[in-house]
Design a protein around this motif. Structure first.
Motif, PDB file in Angstrom:
ATOM      1  N   SER A   1       0.940  -1.081  -0.130  1.00 50.03           N
ATOM      2  CA  SER A   1      -0.155  -0.207   0.044  1.00 50.03           C
ATOM      3  C   SER A   1       0.919   1.162   0.090  1.00 50.03           C
ATOM      4  O   SER A   1       0.774   2.086  -0.607  1.00 50.03           O
ATOM      5  N   LYS A   2       1.940   1.309   0.729  1.00 48.24           N
ATOM      6  CA  LYS A   2       2.641   2.324   0.877  1.00 48.24           C
ATOM      7  C   LYS A   2       3.460   2.648  -0.758  1.00 48.24           C
ATOM      8  O   LYS A   2       3.707   3.738  -0.993  1.00 48.24           O
ATOM      9  N   THR A   3       4.041   1.369  -1.061  1.00 44.53           N
ATOM     10  CA  THR A   3       4.742   1.693  -2.352  1.00 44.53           C
ATOM     11  C   THR A   3       3.611   2.173  -3.406  1.00 44.53           C
ATOM     12  O   THR A   3       4.035   2.961  -4.291  1.00 44.53           O
ATOM     13  N   MET A   4       2.535   1.575  -3.623  1.00 45.00           N
ATOM     14  CA  MET A   4       1.683   1.712  -4.709  1.00 45.00           C
ATOM     15  C   MET A   4       0.867   3.226  -4.607  1.00 45.00           C
ATOM     16  O   MET A   4       0.461   3.936  -5.471  1.00 45.00           O
ATOM     17  N   ARG A   5       0.907   3.831  -3.366  1.00 42.37           N
ATOM     18  CA  ARG A   5       0.420   5.258  -3.367  1.00 42.37           C
ATOM     19  C   ARG A   5       1.087   6.184  -4.193  1.00 42.37           C
ATOM     20  O   ARG A   5       0.413   6.995  -4.894  1.00 42.37           O
ATOM     21  N   ALA A   6       2.233   6.125  -4.593  1.00 40.23           N
ATOM     22  CA  ALA A   6       3.046   7.099  -5.374  1.00 40.23           C
ATOM     23  C   ALA A   6       2.634   6.852  -6.945  1.00 40.23           C
ATOM     24  O   ALA A   6       2.498   7.749  -7.673  1.00 40.23           O
ATOM     25  N   LEU A   7       1.713   5.667  -7.068  1.00 35.39           N
ATOM     26  CA  LEU A   7       1.410   5.456  -8.585  1.00 35.39           C
ATOM     27  C   LEU A   7      -0.384   5.798  -8.794  1.00 35.39           C
ATOM     28  O   LEU A   7      -0.599   5.833  -9.806  1.00 35.39           O
ATOM     29  N   VAL A   8      -0.818   5.983  -7.639  1.00 30.30           N
ATOM     30  CA  VAL A   8      -2.341   6.219  -7.602  1.00 30.30           C
ATOM     31  C   VAL A   8      -2.723   7.821  -7.748  1.00 30.30           C
ATOM     32  O   VAL A   8      -1.873   8.442  -7.248  1.00 30.30           O
ATOM     33  N   THR A   9      -3.752   7.842  -8.545  1.00 31.41           N
ATOM     34  CA  THR A   9      -4.008   9.431  -8.816  1.00 31.41           C
ATOM     35  C   THR A   9      -5.424   9.747  -7.999  1.00 31.41           C
ATOM     36  O   THR A   9      -5.627  10.821  -7.957  1.00 31.41           O
ATOM     37  N   ASP A  10      -6.263   8.710  -8.128  1.00 30.47           N
ATOM     38  CA  ASP A  10      -7.666   8.855  -7.655  1.00 30.47           C
ATOM     39  C   ASP A  10      -7.663   9.065  -6.024  1.00 30.47           C
ATOM     40  O   ASP A  10      -7.079   8.387  -5.218  1.00 30.47           O
ATOM     41  N   GLN A  11      -8.334   9.923  -5.777  1.00 28.04           N
ATOM     42  CA  GLN A  11      -8.189  10.592  -4.255  1.00 28.04           C
ATOM     43  C   GLN A  11      -9.139   9.576  -3.180  1.00 28.04           C
ATOM     44  O   GLN A  11      -8.420   9.166  -2.293  1.00 28.04           O
TER      45      GLN A  11
END
Length: 64
Positions: A25-35
């Motif tokens: 979850s921490k790693t993937m946050r950088a790739l997510v744009t949806d709030q």
């Protein structure tokens, strides 16, 4: 408190799985744009952190 070996191993397994999920979850946050998705992932990190602290408490009591 005395725990059976299989109980300690199960808590260790859950802690390892939860650590993996939290890292993802921490790693993937950088790739997510949806709030909304970011909010869900942040909540997952907070919940996972609390659960890992609880697992740590259980495991430290099991070693006494």
């Amino acid at each position: 408190m005395n725990y059976a070996l299989h109980e300690v191993l199960e808590v260790q397994e859950m802690a390892a799985f939860k650590t993996l999920c939290m890292s993802k979850s921490k790693t993937m946050r950088a790739l997510v744009t949806d709030q909304k998705l970011l909010d869900i992932m942040q909540q997952d990190v907070k919940t996972s952190t609390r659960q890992l602290q609880e697992f740590s408490s259980i495991l430290s009591k099991a070693q006494q």
